[in-house]
Design a protein around this motif. Structure first.
Motif, mmCIF file in Angstrom:
data_model
loop_
_atom_site.group_PDB
_atom_site.id
_atom_site.type_symbol
_atom_site.label_atom_id
_atom_site.label_comp_id
_atom_site.label_asym_id
_atom_site.label_seq_id
_atom_site.Cartn_x
_atom_site.Cartn_y
_atom_site.Cartn_z
ATOM 1 N N GLY A 28 0.819 -1.212 0.000
ATOM 2 C CA GLY A 28 0.000 0.000 0.000
ATOM 3 C C GLY A 28 0.848 1.254 0.000
ATOM 4 N N HIS A 29 1.895 1.242 0.819
ATOM 5 C CA HIS A 29 2.796 2.403 0.859
ATOM 6 C C HIS A 29 3.512 2.588 -0.480
ATOM 7 N N GLU A 30 3.852 1.489 -1.135
ATOM 8 C CA GLU A 30 4.515 1.577 -2.438
ATOM 9 C C GLU A 30 3.591 2.170 -3.500
ATOM 10 N N LEU A 31 2.297 2.035 -3.308
ATOM 11 C CA LEU A 31 1.318 2.556 -4.268
ATOM 12 C C LEU A 31 1.105 4.069 -4.120
ATOM 13 N N LEU A 32 1.406 4.619 -2.947
ATOM 14 C CA LEU A 32 1.150 6.041 -2.696
ATOM 15 C C LEU A 32 1.811 6.997 -3.691
ATOM 16 N N PRO A 33 3.090 6.816 -4.035
ATOM 17 C CA PRO A 33 3.672 7.731 -5.023
ATOM 18 C C PRO A 33 2.937 7.686 -6.366
ATOM 19 N N ASP A 34 2.433 6.517 -6.741
ATOM 20 C CA ASP A 34 1.684 6.402 -7.987
ATOM 21 C C ASP A 34 0.345 7.140 -7.889
ATOM 22 N N ILE A 35 -0.292 7.051 -6.737
ATOM 23 C CA ILE A 35 -1.547 7.782 -6.518
ATOM 24 C C ILE A 35 -1.283 9.279 -6.600
ATOM 25 N N GLU A 36 -0.277 9.731 -5.895
ATOM 26 C CA GLU A 36 0.041 11.157 -5.886
ATOM 27 C C GLU A 36 0.459 11.640 -7.276
ATOM 28 N N ARG A 37 1.156 10.795 -8.021
ATOM 29 C CA ARG A 37 1.546 11.146 -9.384
ATOM 30 C C ARG A 37 0.298 11.263 -10.276
ATOM 31 N N ALA A 38 -0.651 10.348 -10.107
ATOM 32 C CA ALA A 38 -1.901 10.416 -10.882
ATOM 33 C C ALA A 38 -2.649 11.701 -10.566
ATOM 34 N N TRP A 39 -2.703 12.070 -9.284
ATOM 35 C CA TRP A 39 -3.354 13.322 -8.891
ATOM 36 C C TRP A 39 -2.656 14.521 -9.534
ATOM 37 N N ALA A 40 -1.323 14.529 -9.507
ATOM 38 C CA ALA A 40 -0.558 15.647 -10.065
ATOM 39 C C ALA A 40 -0.755 15.741 -11.578
ATOM 40 N N GLU A 41 -0.721 14.594 -12.256
ATOM 41 C CA GLU A 41 -0.938 14.585 -13.707
ATOM 42 C C GLU A 41 -2.322 15.114 -14.050
ATOM 43 N N LEU A 42 -3.310 14.666 -13.310
ATOM 44 C CA LEU A 42 -4.677 15.098 -13.576
ATOM 45 C C LEU A 42 -4.832 16.599 -13.337
ATOM 46 N N ALA A 43 -4.220 17.096 -12.281
ATOM 47 C CA ALA A 43 -4.277 18.533 -12.004
ATOM 48 C C ALA A 43 -3.612 19.319 -13.131
ATOM 49 N N GLU A 44 -2.451 18.862 -13.570
ATOM 50 C CA GLU A 44 -1.748 19.530 -14.672
ATOM 51 C C GLU A 44 -2.580 19.490 -15.951
ATOM 52 N N GLU A 45 -3.139 18.338 -16.253
ATOM 53 C CA GLU A 45 -3.947 18.201 -17.463
ATOM 54 C C GLU A 45 -5.201 19.073 -17.400
ATOM 55 N N ALA A 46 -5.816 19.151 -16.232
ATOM 56 C CA ALA A 46 -7.033 19.958 -16.090
ATOM 57 C C ALA A 46 -6.728 21.447 -16.205
ATOM 58 N N MET A 47 -5.619 21.882 -15.632
ATOM 59 C CA MET A 47 -5.291 23.311 -15.642
ATOM 60 C C MET A 47 -4.636 23.749 -16.949
ATOM 61 N N GLY A 48 -4.071 22.808 -17.677
ATOM 62 C CA GLY A 48 -3.508 23.125 -18.978
ATOM 63 C C GLY A 48 -2.396 24.151 -18.921
ATOM 64 N N GLU A 49 -2.449 25.077 -19.829
ATOM 65 C CA GLU A 49 -1.383 26.065 -19.963
ATOM 66 C C GLU A 49 -1.619 27.321 -19.129
ATOM 67 N N ALA A 50 -2.556 27.270 -18.213
ATOM 68 C CA ALA A 50 -2.813 28.436 -17.361
ATOM 69 C C ALA A 50 -1.550 28.765 -16.567
ATOM 70 N N GLY A 51 -1.233 30.040 -16.507
ATOM 71 C CA GLY A 51 -0.066 30.482 -15.756
ATOM 72 C C GLY A 51 -0.370 30.517 -14.267
ATOM 73 N N PRO A 52 0.648 30.774 -13.446
ATOM 74 C CA PRO A 52 0.465 30.772 -11.994
ATOM 75 C C PRO A 52 -0.653 31.702 -11.506
ATOM 76 N N GLU A 53 -0.737 32.899 -12.074
ATOM 77 C CA GLU A 53 -1.767 33.846 -11.633
ATOM 78 C C GLU A 53 -3.170 33.349 -11.988
ATOM 79 N N GLN A 54 -3.316 32.834 -13.196
ATOM 80 C CA GLN A 54 -4.623 32.321 -13.624
ATOM 81 C C GLN A 54 -5.006 31.080 -12.810
ATOM 82 N N ARG A 55 -4.027 30.239 -12.503
ATOM 83 C CA ARG A 55 -4.296 29.060 -11.664
ATOM 84 C C ARG A 55 -4.776 29.491 -10.280
ATOM 85 N N GLU A 56 -4.106 30.486 -9.711
ATOM 86 C CA GLU A 56 -4.485 30.961 -8.377
ATOM 87 C C GLU A 56 -5.902 31.521 -8.378
ATOM 88 N N ILE A 57 -6.244 32.297 -9.390
ATOM 89 C CA ILE A 57 -7.604 32.843 -9.492
ATOM 90 C C ILE A 57 -8.624 31.713 -9.635
#
Length: 153
Positions: free
Chosen positions: A100-129
């Motif tokens: 289970g602990h070995e799976l955590l980095p993969d879970i967190e990586r999936a979350w990070a990828e999904l966040a990046e894909e959802a936010m796309g090319e938005a810059g830091p200011e647009q992401r914050e807004i």
């Protein structure tokens, strides 16, 4: 708010909710998980000594029977084990295994990828807004429905 703007907001949020859930489901399926199981396993892993089903349910804002069903579906992955609680033989403590602990980095990586894909090319200011606006909307909606719905994500 005008009707056309309200329709646009409703359509965008409904569509995003469905698309996000499906995209998350696909990423998690590659790990052998379903949406919600990632959060459950992640919360469990934050407690080295594990936690009881009641404690887990309280942490997730769900009822203990719901937590029990979710754990039953997760159990075949070997990501946690059940240990008796010495002070109360009616209770068991759920403890994340090495697998289970070995799976955590993969879970967190999936979350990070999904966040990046959802936010796309938005810059830091647009992401914050965007994030601030979504968090405020979540707070207002939480006031209407409470926290119990949050356990699904």
């Amino acid at each position: 708010m005008e009707a056309s703007e309200a329709m646009r907001v409703n359509r965008a949020l409904n569509k995003m909710s469905k698309l996000y859930r499906e995209a998350k489901a696909r990423k998690l399926a590659a790990l052998g998980l379903h949406p919600g199981q990632d959060v459950l396993l992640w919360f469990l892993a934050q407690e080295p000594d594990g936690m009881t089903v009641s404690q887990l349910a309280a942490r997730l804002g769900i009822e203990p029977p719901t937590a029990t069903r979710s754990l039953a579906r997760l159990e075949k992955g070997g990501w946690f084990r059940r240990e008796p609680v010495p002070s109360d033989r009616r209770q068991v403590r759920i403890v994340v295994t090495d697998a289970g602990h070995e799976l955590l980095p993969d879970i967190e990586r999936a979350w990070a990828e999904l966040a990046e894909e959802a936010m796309g090319e938005a810059g830091p200011e647009q992401r914050e807004i965007t994030l601030t606006t979504l968090e405020r909307a979540n707070d207002r909606l939480r006031g209407l429905v409470g926290d119990e719905i949050l356990a699904e994500e």
